[in-house]
Design an enzyme around this catalytic site. Structure first.
Site, short mmCIF file in Angstrom:
data_model
loop_
_atom_site.label_atom_id
_atom_site.label_comp_id
_atom_site.label_asym_id
_atom_site.label_seq_id
_atom_site.Cartn_x
_atom_site.Cartn_y
_atom_site.Cartn_z
N ARG A 288 -5.26 4.07 17.60
CA ARG A 288 -6.25 5.03 17.86
C ARG A 288 -5.78 6.28 18.23
NH1 ARG A 288 -8.53 0.16 21.56
NH2 ARG A 288 -6.19 -0.58 21.30
N LYS B 163 2.57 5.77 20.94
CA LYS B 163 1.55 5.84 22.07
C LYS B 163 2.25 6.30 23.40
CE LYS B 163 -1.54 2.80 23.46
NZ LYS B 163 -2.66 2.08 23.51
N TYR C 277 15.46 45.16 29.17
CA TYR C 277 15.90 44.19 28.65
C TYR C 277 17.33 43.92 29.10
CZ TYR C 277 18.10 40.56 25.92
OH TYR C 277 18.73 39.48 25.41
N GLY D 152 0.16 -8.57 18.17
CA GLY D 152 -0.87 -8.73 19.32
C GLY D 152 -0.02 -9.03 20.82
N LYS E 41 17.68 37.47 30.34
CA LYS E 41 18.18 36.10 29.73
C LYS E 41 19.76 36.05 29.87
CE LYS E 41 20.90 35.35 26.09
NZ LYS E 41 21.54 35.77 24.95
N ASN F 107 20.29 50.04 41.00
CA ASN F 107 18.82 50.71 40.56
C ASN F 107 19.11 50.65 39.07
OD1 ASN F 107 16.55 51.97 40.17
ND2 ASN F 107 16.64 52.30 42.36
N ARG G 191 25.02 61.76 26.05
CA ARG G 191 23.71 62.23 25.19
C ARG G 191 24.10 63.50 24.82
NH1 ARG G 191 20.56 62.51 31.00
NH2 ARG G 191 21.03 64.76 31.31
N GLY H 7 3.08 -1.67 20.64
CA GLY H 7 1.88 -1.07 19.73
C GLY H 7 2.19 0.26 19.21
C1 UD1 Z 1 -5.59 -4.75 26.14
C2 UD1 Z 1 -6.16 -6.18 26.59
C3 UD1 Z 1 -7.69 -5.84 27.09
C4 UD1 Z 1 -7.44 -5.11 28.29
C5 UD1 Z 1 -6.56 -3.63 27.89
C6 UD1 Z 1 -6.42 -2.85 29.22
C7 UD1 Z 1 -5.45 -7.81 25.05
C8 UD1 Z 1 -5.73 -8.57 23.63
N1 UD1 Z 1 -6.23 -6.83 25.22
O1 UD1 Z 1 -6.48 -4.40 25.09
O2 UD1 Z 1 -8.15 -7.24 27.51
O3 UD1 Z 1 -8.88 -4.98 28.80
O4 UD1 Z 1 -5.29 -4.01 27.31
O5 UD1 Z 1 -5.82 -1.68 29.09
O6 UD1 Z 1 -4.46 -7.97 25.49
N2 UD1 Z 1 1.48 -4.35 22.39
C9 UD1 Z 1 2.63 -4.61 22.07
N3 UD1 Z 1 2.54 -5.54 20.77
C10 UD1 Z 1 1.43 -5.67 20.04
C11 UD1 Z 1 0.35 -5.30 20.58
C12 UD1 Z 1 0.41 -4.49 21.79
O7 UD1 Z 1 3.60 -4.59 22.73
O8 UD1 Z 1 1.76 -6.56 19.11
C13 UD1 Z 1 1.26 -3.41 23.50
C14 UD1 Z 1 0.67 -1.94 23.25
O9 UD1 Z 1 2.07 -1.01 23.06
C15 UD1 Z 1 0.08 -1.62 24.71
C16 UD1 Z 1 -0.30 -2.88 25.14
O10 UD1 Z 1 0.47 -3.97 24.57
O11 UD1 Z 1 1.06 -1.06 25.61
C17 UD1 Z 1 -1.70 -3.08 25.03
O12 UD1 Z 1 -2.14 -2.96 23.71
P1 UD1 Z 1 -3.51 -2.25 23.26
O13 UD1 Z 1 -3.68 -2.53 21.73
O14 UD1 Z 1 -3.47 -1.02 23.66
O15 UD1 Z 1 -4.45 -3.24 23.67
P2 UD1 Z 1 -6.09 -3.02 24.23
O16 UD1 Z 1 -6.99 -2.88 23.00
O17 UD1 Z 1 -6.26 -1.51 25.28
CA CA Z 2 -4.72 -0.21 25.56
#
Ligand code: UD1
Ligand code: CA
Length: 452
Positions: A15, A22, A364, A76, A349, A375, A438, A11
């Site tokens: 946010r 991240k 320095y 997702g 350094k 000394n 000097r 991901g």
């Molecule tokens: C997710 C869970 C949520 C849980 C929370 C806990 C889902 C849909 N939701 O939400 O129920 O309470 O974690 O912290 O699973 N990622 C991918 N590929 C993607 C999307 C995300 O690898 O396409 C990875 C992100 O990098 C991250 C992890 O999955 O490390 C979770 O994704 P994130 O978007 O943070 O999910 P949350 O909204 O926190």
């Molecule tokens: Ca998360």
């Protein structure tokens, strides 16, 4: 138990509003994904597959000892898991799935969680936690008899569901074959138009499988980092944990609130850490030291009985019994020998300072090898740079460098030599010689009479 792990880290972390992926944001000095990898390995995982996507190259370059699989488009968490299907084609038992943004998970919790799953007949077990503020998390919906029903994401939750404080921690044990057998049935008809991994749970349930839910005792371990505010909260929690460990091992931390110690730092018994102190990276500190107040160490090796205050030291070594500060800057490539005294207002350094040598004020010292029991007078400067290149200075054992000396490198002051205060030394000084470089002083008689 032969445990294999899948970590989701593709991901973007929208946010976070960041240019950096991240999972590379640091918590307590280390990228958050590093903690997750280390905790799973420590919990007994024998193989970790990490799903990468956003910033994939950078993420891949940052971590070793794991396998990577690319999720080119982030559709997702369910889709992320599906993109790793081939990697688990031969997995007979359990796959542990977790997210790269939960750095506070401990190996103890993961061990208990996976052991509980192994003992059950469940096709899947999810880790849950009771959060004081569940905003942003998926909520655990249970049936009237308390059995697990499904997860509802924050964005899809009704007002009533939002009141639930038991959340999905994003950590799961799945029977690998059953998971991949049903995962493709998950749709994306939800608020975010994403394929949610938790949606496979009710599908498994309908297929007659049992789903377990294991509640973590301490919700702090399961916090997920989605925002900079959560990053700060996780950082604070991890630091507190680190400081707790150190104190339990016999380190005094005068004020944990104003002390910042990175996760990999090691500190010996009976060392005292004073307030406003930052100990970073791979720093190792010995026993019986007093560090701080107002010290920053980055990647330092520090011996026993060392006292440092109001100073910044990085990528250097300080041997036993050294006293340093206030206001000292020790730069990379420096070794400070035993029982050396340095401070006030000194910069060193890429130099070696021999045992028992004193650099007490305003020096320095760059690219220099100083012997033992030297000394070095106040205001001594090594002129190590000619505008093009750096040159070395050598000072032998027991030499005495008078105040306000300039040592124009390359130059050698041999053992036992003396340098008169205010000298600019451009030629080597032989052993036991006195060098005076000097202008001679001229006293003009009756100056006041002439002036009138
Ligand atoms: C997710 C869970 C949520 C849980 C929370 C806990 C889902 C849909 N939701 O939400 O129920 O309470 O974690 O912290 O699973 N990622 C991918 N590929 C993607 C999307 C995300 O690898 O396409 C990875 C992100 O990098 C991250 C992890 O999955 O490390 C979770 O994704 P994130 O978007 O943070 O999910 P949350 O909204 O926190
Ligand atoms: Ca998360």
């Amino acid at each position: 138990m032969n445990l294999e792990t899948l970590i989701l880290a593709a991901g973007k972390g929208t946010r976070m509003k960041s240019k950096l992926p991240k999972v590379l944001h640091k918590v307590c000095g280390k990228p958050m994904l590093q903690y997750v990898i280390e905790a799973t390995k420590k919990a007994g995982s024998e193989r970790e597959v990490v799903v990468i996507g956003s910033g994939a190259e950078l993420v891949e370059r940052t971590f070793s000892g794991v396998e990577f699989v690319l999720q080119a488009e982030q559709l997702g968490t369910g889709h992320a898991v599906l993109s790793a299907k081939d990697k688990f084609a031969n997995t007979k038992g359990t796959v542990l799935i977790l997210c790269g943004d939960t750095p506070l998970l401990t190996s103890e919790l993961l061990k208990n969680f996976t052991a509980t799953h192994e003992k059950s007949n469940c096709a899947a077990t999810i880790l849950t936690a009771e959060m004081p503020d569940a905003t942003g998390y998926g909520r655990v919906i249970r049936a009237e008899n308390g059995a697990f029903k499904k997860i509802v994401e924050d964005k899809d939750a009704s007002e009533d569901e939002k009141k639930i404080r038991e959340v999905n921690a994003g950590v799961y044990c799945f029977d690998a074959q059953k998971l991949f057998g049903y995962l493709e049935r998950v749709g994306n008809n939800n608020a975010q138009g994403e394929y949610y991994l938790p949606d496979v749970l009710p599908i498994l349930k309908e297929a007659g499988e049992e789903i377990g839910a294991f509640k973590a005792e301490y919700c702090i371990e399961t916090i997920g980092i989605n925002t900079r505010a959560q990053l700060a909260a996780a950082d604070k929690a991890l630091r507190m944990r680190k400081e707790q460990e150190l104190m339990e091992a016999g380190v005094t931390i005068i004020d944990p609130n104003t002390t910042f110690i990175d996760g990999d730092v090691k500190i010996g018994q009976d060392t005292i850490i004073q307030p406003n102190t930052y100990i970073e990276g791979n720093t190792v500190i010995g026993e019986d030291c007093s560090i701080g107040p107002n010290v920053r160490f980055t990647d330092m090796i520090v011996g026993n009985k060392v006292t440092v205050q109001f100073s910044y030291c990085h990528e250097a070594e300080i041997l036993d019994g050294v006293t340093l500060g206030p206001y000292v800057h020790i730069r990379p490539g420096t070794t400070i020998g035993q029982n050396v005294k340095i401070g006030n207002f000194v910069e060193i350094k890429n130099s070696n300072i021999g045992e028992g040598t004193k650099l007490p004020h305003l020096q320095y010292i760059g690219d220099t090898d100083v012997g033992s029991n030297v000394n070095v007078g106040c205001g001594t400067v090594t002129c190590n740079y000619d505008g093009k290149e750096k040159h070395r200075t050598t000072i032998g054992d027991n030499a005495f460098i008078g105040c306000n000396t300039n040592l124009v490198a390359p130059v050698t002051v041999e053992e036992g030599a003396y340098i008169a205060a205010g000298s600019t030394i451009t030629k080597d000084v032989p052993k036991d010689n006195l060098a005076v470089a000097r202008a001679r002083q001229v006293n003009i008689e009756v100056w006041n009479d002439k002036r009138k």
